[in-house]
Scaffold this motif. Sequence first.
Motif, PDB file in Angstrom:
ATOM      1  N   ALA A  89       0.806  -1.239  -0.049  1.00 15.95           N
ATOM      2  CA  ALA A  89       0.000   0.149   0.011  1.00 15.95           C
ATOM      3  C   ALA A  89       0.900   1.032   0.005  1.00 15.95           C
ATOM      4  CB  ALA A  89      -0.888   0.001   1.412  1.00 15.95           C
ATOM      5  N   LEU A  90       0.366   2.233  -0.832  1.00 14.77           N
ATOM      6  CA  LEU A  90       1.133   3.540  -0.924  1.00 14.77           C
ATOM      7  C   LEU A  90       0.351   4.613  -0.239  1.00 14.77           C
ATOM      8  CD1 LEU A  90       2.904   3.386  -4.304  1.00 14.77           C
ATOM      9  CD2 LEU A  90       3.980   2.663  -2.034  1.00 14.77           C
ATOM     10  N   GLU A  91      -0.745   4.167   0.130  1.00 20.02           N
ATOM     11  CA  GLU A  91      -1.899   5.088   0.928  1.00 20.02           C
ATOM     12  C   GLU A  91      -2.578   4.192   1.875  1.00 20.02           C
ATOM     13  OE1 GLU A  91      -3.319   8.333  -2.042  1.00 20.02           O
ATOM     14  OE2 GLU A  91      -3.052   6.424  -3.148  1.00 20.02           O
ATOM     15  N   ALA A  92      -3.332   5.017   2.693  1.00 19.81           N
ATOM     16  CA  ALA A  92      -4.232   4.329   3.811  1.00 19.81           C
ATOM     17  C   ALA A  92      -5.631   4.199   3.210  1.00 19.81           C
ATOM     18  CB  ALA A  92      -4.145   5.450   4.972  1.00 19.81           C
ATOM     19  N   VAL A  93      -6.096   3.091   4.194  1.00 18.77           N
ATOM     20  CA  VAL A  93      -7.681   2.686   4.082  1.00 18.77           C
ATOM     21  C   VAL A  93      -8.033   2.602   5.569  1.00 18.77           C
ATOM     22  CG1 VAL A  93      -9.219   1.213   3.172  1.00 18.77           C
ATOM     23  CG2 VAL A  93      -7.229   1.525   1.890  1.00 18.77           C
ATOM     24  N   SER A  94      -9.365   3.231   5.950  1.00 20.83           N
ATOM     25  CA  SER A  94      -9.490   2.986   7.096  1.00 20.83           C
ATOM     26  C   SER A  94     -10.138   1.724   7.515  1.00 20.83           C
ATOM     27  CB  SER A  94     -10.686   3.949   7.516  1.00 20.83           C
ATOM     28  OG  SER A  94     -11.789   3.718   6.480  1.00 20.83           O
ATOM     29  N   SER A  95     -10.139   1.330   8.952  1.00 25.62           N
ATOM     30  CA  SER A  95     -10.605   0.003   9.219  1.00 25.62           C
ATOM     31  C   SER A  95     -11.989  -0.294   8.487  1.00 25.62           C
ATOM     32  CB  SER A  95     -10.371  -0.135  10.756  1.00 25.62           C
ATOM     33  OG  SER A  95     -10.927  -1.455  10.999  1.00 25.62           O
ATOM     34  N   GLY A  96     -12.164  -1.247   8.104  1.00 26.34           N
ATOM     35  CA  GLY A  96     -13.400  -1.774   7.462  1.00 26.34           C
ATOM     36  C   GLY A  96     -14.014  -0.947   6.233  1.00 26.34           C
ATOM     37  N   GLY A  97     -13.072   0.133   5.923  1.00 28.09           N
ATOM     38  CA  GLY A  97     -13.422   0.939   4.716  1.00 28.09           C
ATOM     39  C   GLY A  97     -13.025   0.479   3.371  1.00 28.09           C
ATOM     40  N   THR A  98     -13.510   1.134   2.427  1.00 26.62           N
ATOM     41  CA  THR A  98     -12.949   0.646   1.003  1.00 26.62           C
ATOM     42  C   THR A  98     -12.681   1.914   0.243  1.00 26.62           C
ATOM     43  OG1 THR A  98     -14.266  -1.316   0.745  1.00 26.62           O
ATOM     44  CG2 THR A  98     -13.584  -0.346  -1.258  1.00 26.62           C
ATOM     45  N   ALA A  99     -11.431   1.715  -0.400  1.00 33.70           N
ATOM     46  CA  ALA A  99     -10.979   2.988  -0.804  1.00 33.70           C
ATOM     47  C   ALA A  99      -9.999   2.857  -2.112  1.00 33.70           C
ATOM     48  CB  ALA A  99     -10.036   3.932   0.125  1.00 33.70           C
ATOM     49  N   THR A 100      -9.970   3.669  -3.086  1.00 32.99           N
ATOM     50  CA  THR A 100      -9.050   3.482  -4.217  1.00 32.99           C
ATOM     51  C   THR A 100      -7.901   4.119  -3.841  1.00 32.99           C
ATOM     52  OG1 THR A 100     -10.786   3.359  -5.837  1.00 32.99           O
ATOM     53  CG2 THR A 100      -8.586   3.813  -6.589  1.00 32.99           C
ATOM     54  N   ILE A 101      -6.565   3.269  -3.743  1.00 34.01           N
ATOM     55  CA  ILE A 101      -5.436   3.750  -3.501  1.00 34.01           C
ATOM     56  C   ILE A 101      -4.242   3.308  -4.243  1.00 34.01           C
ATOM     57  CG2 ILE A 101      -5.871   3.756  -0.950  1.00 34.01           C
ATOM     58  CD1 ILE A 101      -4.353   1.007  -0.728  1.00 34.01           C
ATOM     59  N   ARG A 102      -3.126   3.902  -4.225  1.00 38.41           N
ATOM     60  CA  ARG A 102      -1.888   3.663  -4.986  1.00 38.41           C
ATOM     61  C   ARG A 102      -1.354   2.073  -4.490  1.00 38.41           C
ATOM     62  NH1 ARG A 102       2.166   7.170  -5.264  1.00 38.41           N
ATOM     63  NH2 ARG A 102       1.316   8.091  -3.055  1.00 38.41           N
ATOM     64  N   VAL A 103      -1.229   1.364  -5.353  1.00 37.16           N
ATOM     65  CA  VAL A 103      -0.615   0.014  -4.833  1.00 37.16           C
ATOM     66  C   VAL A 103       0.667  -0.338  -5.591  1.00 37.16           C
ATOM     67  CG1 VAL A 103      -1.034  -2.468  -4.610  1.00 37.16           C
ATOM     68  CG2 VAL A 103      -2.792  -0.792  -4.086  1.00 37.16           C
TER      69      VAL A 103
END
Length: 107
Positions: A89-103
């Motif tokens: 992961a290059l960015e965060a996602v909250s606990s239980g959340g879904t997000a579009t992040i850089r990987v």
Amino acid sequence: NTGNQIDVTLASVASNDPVVFGQIPGVALNSTDANGKVTMKTDGIFTLSAKGIDGGGNAAITAGDILYYTSGDTPKINKKTSGVRFGYALEAVSSGGTATIRVKVGY
């Protein structure tokens, strides 16, 4: 095929989907063609959907965490070590959340 792109047989894949071929992680560069073939890139940085969950339940993703590909999940990228190791992961996602992040794909 080049060193970081391979042609594989994968069913029902859309371009830019995270994919695995055996234990090899990558991102589809094209949708599955009429012959069932996909070209996947096995390294690089991609923007992908990820979920803040691990094998024990909800768990935040922080930058630098190892991510896994879990075939039965939507989205497929998370922290479940039962999946195929996918990248970082290059960015965060909250606990239980879904997000579009850089990987960062690969390891």
